[in-house]
Scaffold this motif. Structure first.
Motif, PDB file in Angstrom:
ATOM      1  N   GLY A 101      36.045 -23.690  21.239  1.00 31.18           N
ATOM      2  CA  GLY A 101      34.685 -23.446  22.077  1.00 31.18           C
ATOM      3  C   GLY A 101      35.156 -24.019  23.232  1.00 31.18           C
ATOM      4  N   PHE A 102      34.012 -23.984  24.287  1.00 34.35           N
ATOM      5  CA  PHE A 102      33.784 -24.484  25.493  1.00 34.35           C
ATOM      6  C   PHE A 102      32.139 -24.914  25.658  1.00 34.35           C
ATOM      7  CE2 PHE A 102      37.144 -21.367  25.936  1.00 34.35           C
ATOM      8  CZ  PHE A 102      37.624 -21.766  27.212  1.00 34.35           C
ATOM      9  N   GLY A 103      32.194 -26.353  26.233  1.00 31.95           N
ATOM     10  CA  GLY A 103      30.960 -26.824  26.373  1.00 31.95           C
ATOM     11  C   GLY A 103      30.727 -28.308  26.035  1.00 31.95           C
ATOM     12  N   GLY A 104      31.507 -28.863  24.822  1.00 33.75           N
ATOM     13  CA  GLY A 104      31.527 -30.205  24.586  1.00 33.75           C
ATOM     14  C   GLY A 104      30.088 -30.618  23.953  1.00 33.75           C
ATOM     15  N   HIS A 105      29.414 -29.736  23.242  1.00 33.73           N
ATOM     16  CA  HIS A 105      28.197 -29.952  22.713  1.00 33.73           C
ATOM     17  C   HIS A 105      28.477 -31.196  21.618  1.00 33.73           C
ATOM     18  CE1 HIS A 105      26.141 -25.753  23.166  1.00 33.73           C
ATOM     19  NE2 HIS A 105      26.636 -26.383  24.634  1.00 33.73           N
ATOM     20  N   ASP A 106      27.424 -32.152  21.629  1.00 33.35           N
ATOM     21  CA  ASP A 106      27.561 -33.212  20.714  1.00 33.35           C
ATOM     22  C   ASP A 106      27.698 -32.766  19.204  1.00 33.35           C
ATOM     23  OD1 ASP A 106      27.204 -34.911  22.938  1.00 33.35           O
ATOM     24  OD2 ASP A 106      25.270 -34.948  22.709  1.00 33.35           O
ATOM     25  N   VAL A 107      26.858 -31.623  18.895  1.00 38.46           N
ATOM     26  CA  VAL A 107      27.092 -31.173  17.505  1.00 38.46           C
ATOM     27  C   VAL A 107      28.334 -30.846  17.175  1.00 38.46           C
ATOM     28  CG1 VAL A 107      26.428 -28.741  18.045  1.00 38.46           C
ATOM     29  CG2 VAL A 107      25.811 -29.893  15.642  1.00 38.46           C
ATOM     30  N   GLY A 108      29.292 -30.434  18.049  1.00 42.60           N
ATOM     31  CA  GLY A 108      30.521 -30.161  17.822  1.00 42.60           C
ATOM     32  C   GLY A 108      31.671 -31.294  17.146  1.00 42.60           C
ATOM     33  N   ALA A 109      31.057 -32.413  17.633  1.00 41.20           N
ATOM     34  CA  ALA A 109      31.886 -33.668  17.081  1.00 41.20           C
ATOM     35  C   ALA A 109      31.352 -33.982  15.831  1.00 41.20           C
ATOM     36  CB  ALA A 109      31.773 -34.813  18.304  1.00 41.20           C
ATOM     37  N   LEU A 110      30.174 -33.503  15.529  1.00 39.82           N
ATOM     38  CA  LEU A 110      29.399 -34.132  14.259  1.00 39.82           C
ATOM     39  C   LEU A 110      29.754 -33.231  12.975  1.00 39.82           C
ATOM     40  CD1 LEU A 110      25.781 -34.695  15.524  1.00 39.82           C
ATOM     41  CD2 LEU A 110      27.804 -36.505  15.139  1.00 39.82           C
ATOM     42  N   ILE A 111      30.379 -31.824  13.155  1.00 36.20           N
ATOM     43  CA  ILE A 111      30.583 -31.102  12.177  1.00 36.20           C
ATOM     44  C   ILE A 111      32.004 -31.502  11.593  1.00 36.20           C
ATOM     45  CG2 ILE A 111      29.211 -29.364  13.006  1.00 36.20           C
ATOM     46  CD1 ILE A 111      31.743 -27.756  13.943  1.00 36.20           C
ATOM     47  N   THR A 112      32.470 -31.164  10.261  1.00 36.12           N
ATOM     48  CA  THR A 112      33.624 -31.268   9.999  1.00 36.12           C
ATOM     49  C   THR A 112      34.316 -30.057   9.660  1.00 36.12           C
ATOM     50  OG1 THR A 112      32.728 -33.361   8.701  1.00 36.12           O
ATOM     51  CG2 THR A 112      34.978 -32.373   8.180  1.00 36.12           C
ATOM     52  N   PRO A 113      35.561 -29.544  10.172  1.00 34.20           N
ATOM     53  CA  PRO A 113      36.423 -30.517  11.224  1.00 34.20           C
ATOM     54  C   PRO A 113      35.691 -30.477  12.484  1.00 34.20           C
ATOM     55  CG  PRO A 113      37.347 -28.613  10.739  1.00 34.20           C
ATOM     56  CD  PRO A 113      36.340 -28.439   9.861  1.00 34.20           C
ATOM     57  N   ALA A 114      36.009 -31.644  13.333  1.00 34.93           N
ATOM     58  CA  ALA A 114      35.430 -31.686  14.517  1.00 34.93           C
ATOM     59  C   ALA A 114      35.757 -30.371  15.470  1.00 34.93           C
ATOM     60  CB  ALA A 114      35.619 -32.757  15.500  1.00 34.93           C
ATOM     61  N   LEU A 115      34.871 -29.968  16.265  1.00 36.43           N
ATOM     62  CA  LEU A 115      35.337 -28.731  17.088  1.00 36.43           C
ATOM     63  C   LEU A 115      36.385 -28.811  18.303  1.00 36.43           C
ATOM     64  CD1 LEU A 115      34.934 -25.694  17.582  1.00 36.43           C
ATOM     65  CD2 LEU A 115      33.089 -26.306  18.941  1.00 36.43           C
ATOM     66  N   ALA A 116      37.265 -28.087  18.304  1.00 36.96           N
ATOM     67  CA  ALA A 116      38.025 -28.209  19.437  1.00 36.96           C
ATOM     68  C   ALA A 116      37.295 -27.689  20.854  1.00 36.96           C
ATOM     69  CB  ALA A 116      39.376 -27.416  19.389  1.00 36.96           C
ATOM     70  N   THR A 117      37.253 -28.356  21.806  1.00 39.93           N
ATOM     71  CA  THR A 117      36.459 -27.701  22.976  1.00 39.93           C
ATOM     72  C   THR A 117      36.658 -28.206  24.231  1.00 39.93           C
ATOM     73  OG1 THR A 117      34.197 -27.630  23.635  1.00 39.93           O
ATOM     74  CG2 THR A 117      34.703 -29.632  22.661  1.00 39.93           C
ATOM     75  N   VAL A 118      36.489 -27.574  25.212  1.00 40.57           N
ATOM     76  CA  VAL A 118      36.185 -28.220  26.681  1.00 40.57           C
ATOM     77  C   VAL A 118      34.959 -28.806  26.931  1.00 40.57           C
ATOM     78  CG1 VAL A 118      36.517 -27.420  28.884  1.00 40.57           C
ATOM     79  CG2 VAL A 118      38.073 -26.459  27.493  1.00 40.57           C
ATOM     80  N   HIS A 119      35.225 -30.091  27.592  1.00 40.92           N
ATOM     81  CA  HIS A 119      33.924 -30.822  28.030  1.00 40.92           C
ATOM     82  C   HIS A 119      33.725 -30.701  29.467  1.00 40.92           C
ATOM     83  CE1 HIS A 119      33.275 -33.232  24.314  1.00 40.92           C
ATOM     84  NE2 HIS A 119      34.379 -33.079  23.958  1.00 40.92           N
ATOM     85  N   PHE A 120      32.588 -30.212  29.860  1.00 42.24           N
ATOM     86  CA  PHE A 120      32.481 -30.301  31.288  1.00 42.24           C
ATOM     87  C   PHE A 120      31.595 -31.375  31.753  1.00 42.24           C
ATOM     88  CE2 PHE A 120      33.210 -25.528  30.354  1.00 42.24           C
ATOM     89  CZ  PHE A 120      34.263 -25.475  31.248  1.00 42.24           C
TER      90      PHE A 120
END
Length: 331
Positions: A269-288
């Motif tokens: 994904g894109f966005g770096g939402h906090d919930v992405g780090a809480l789910i399993t597995p943690a979401l690969a994402t871009v943090h702005f």
């Protein structure tokens, strides 16, 4: 005791009302006179009306902010940082949301102008001729956040390079059958530039065999419908999503299709939402850098109000977090 007025302060200090007004509006007042006025104020506990002071100085000390939503975590972080920074600079925020609707965006800008705000910050989803016309017809400083505004001042994230980084990463991880879920290109930053970056990043690697392009909105529910339709027909190696909201919708539908992430299907994904780090597995994402963007918006709009020169375009970077939602496939 009746409430003190500027006239009372002037009488007790032995000066005119206009001198007291200049004192409160930081105009020129002799040092000796300042001390007299200050002594009366401290003795009486007088506090001037902010509205009256602003009327005299022809300033409202108010910044109008137009945002597509306040439910998005990234927009919420930006707005909170901007509000805090503006307060430190002596300004308050008036925020109007538009639910990603262009007509409501234009109406909000016109309404804020009628309120005589000192400046307007538009967190834009798309820009058209109406925005250009409003900017040209207004003397109110106008700053655009999130979209490049050729006719004025803007601050953007580097969506193209962020997309390119994701495209290259997907290819390097050996993914050949890829699905991209984006948003309409009328949102130039997210719908066009982010997508263009992903496509260019993927094109650098010949092993990509199939690429399916799909479109949804920023809505979680509508993104789920698109993801459901895709997974009903096939299971790609990887789904690249234009936002974390879309990525979370894909996570949900993958689980409902009895698919494991990333063993059966990988998701980015894109966005770096906090919930992405809480789910399993943690979401690969871009943090702005949303907080930095909010602070920069505050500083820039105040500099514009004060007549200072500011860059026509300011570009903020990003950080890629690989998380655990992308598997490495055999090449």
């Amino acid at each position: 005791m009746s409430k003190y007025t500027i006239a009372d302060i002037a009488r007790e200090a032995g000066v005119s009302k206009s001198t007291v007004s200049r004192y409160f509006n930081n105009g020129y007042v002799k040092d000796e006179t300042k001390e007299k006025i200050k002594a009366v104020i401290e003795r009486t506990g007088f506090e001037p009306s902010a509205a009256a002071s602003n009327l005299k100085s022809k300033q409202t000390r108010m910044i109008g902010v137009v945002a597509p939503t306040m439910t998005s975590p990234s927009t919420g972080r930006l707005l909170n940082a901007m509000d805090n920074a503006l307060r430190e600079l002596g300004y308050a925020c008036l925020i109007i949301t538009t639910d990603h609707q262009s007509t409501r965006e234009i109406a909000a800008i016109e309404y804020l102008r009628s309120l005589r705000v000192d400046g307007i910050v538009l967190i834009a989803t798309n820009l058209g001729q109406e925005h250009q016309a409003l900017q040209k017809s207004s003397s109110v400083p106008f700053l655009v956040m999130g979209q490049k505004f050729p006719y004025g001042i803007s601050i953007i994230y580097d969506d193209y390079q962020a997309g390119f980084t994701i495209g290259e990463y997907a290819s390097k991880m050996g993914h050949r059958n890829i699905t991209y879920i984006g948003v309409n290109g009328s949102d130039f930053a997210v719908g066009h530039e982010r997508k263009r970056g992903v496509m260019d990043g993927l094109s650098h690697h010949a092993q990509v065999e199939s690429l399916s392009l799909n479109e949804t909105t920023f809505s979680y529910d509508q993104a789920r419908e698109v993801a459901r339709s895709i997974l009903d027909q096939r299971t790609p190696d990887l789904i690249i999503c234009a936002t974390d909201q879309i990525a979370l919708a894909c996570f949900k539908e993958a689980r409902l299709h009895n698919l494991s992430v990333p063993e059966d299907v990988s998701i980015i994904g894109f966005g770096g939402h906090d919930v992405g780090a809480l789910i399993t597995p943690a979401l690969a994402t871009v943090h702005f850098p949303n907080e930095e963007a909010g602070q920069l918006c505050a500083r820039t709009i105040v500099q514009m109000i004060q007549g200072q020169a500011v860059p026509k375009l300011q570009v903020l970077g990003f950080e890629f977090d690989p998380g655990q939602s992308v598997s490495k496939l055999e090449k």
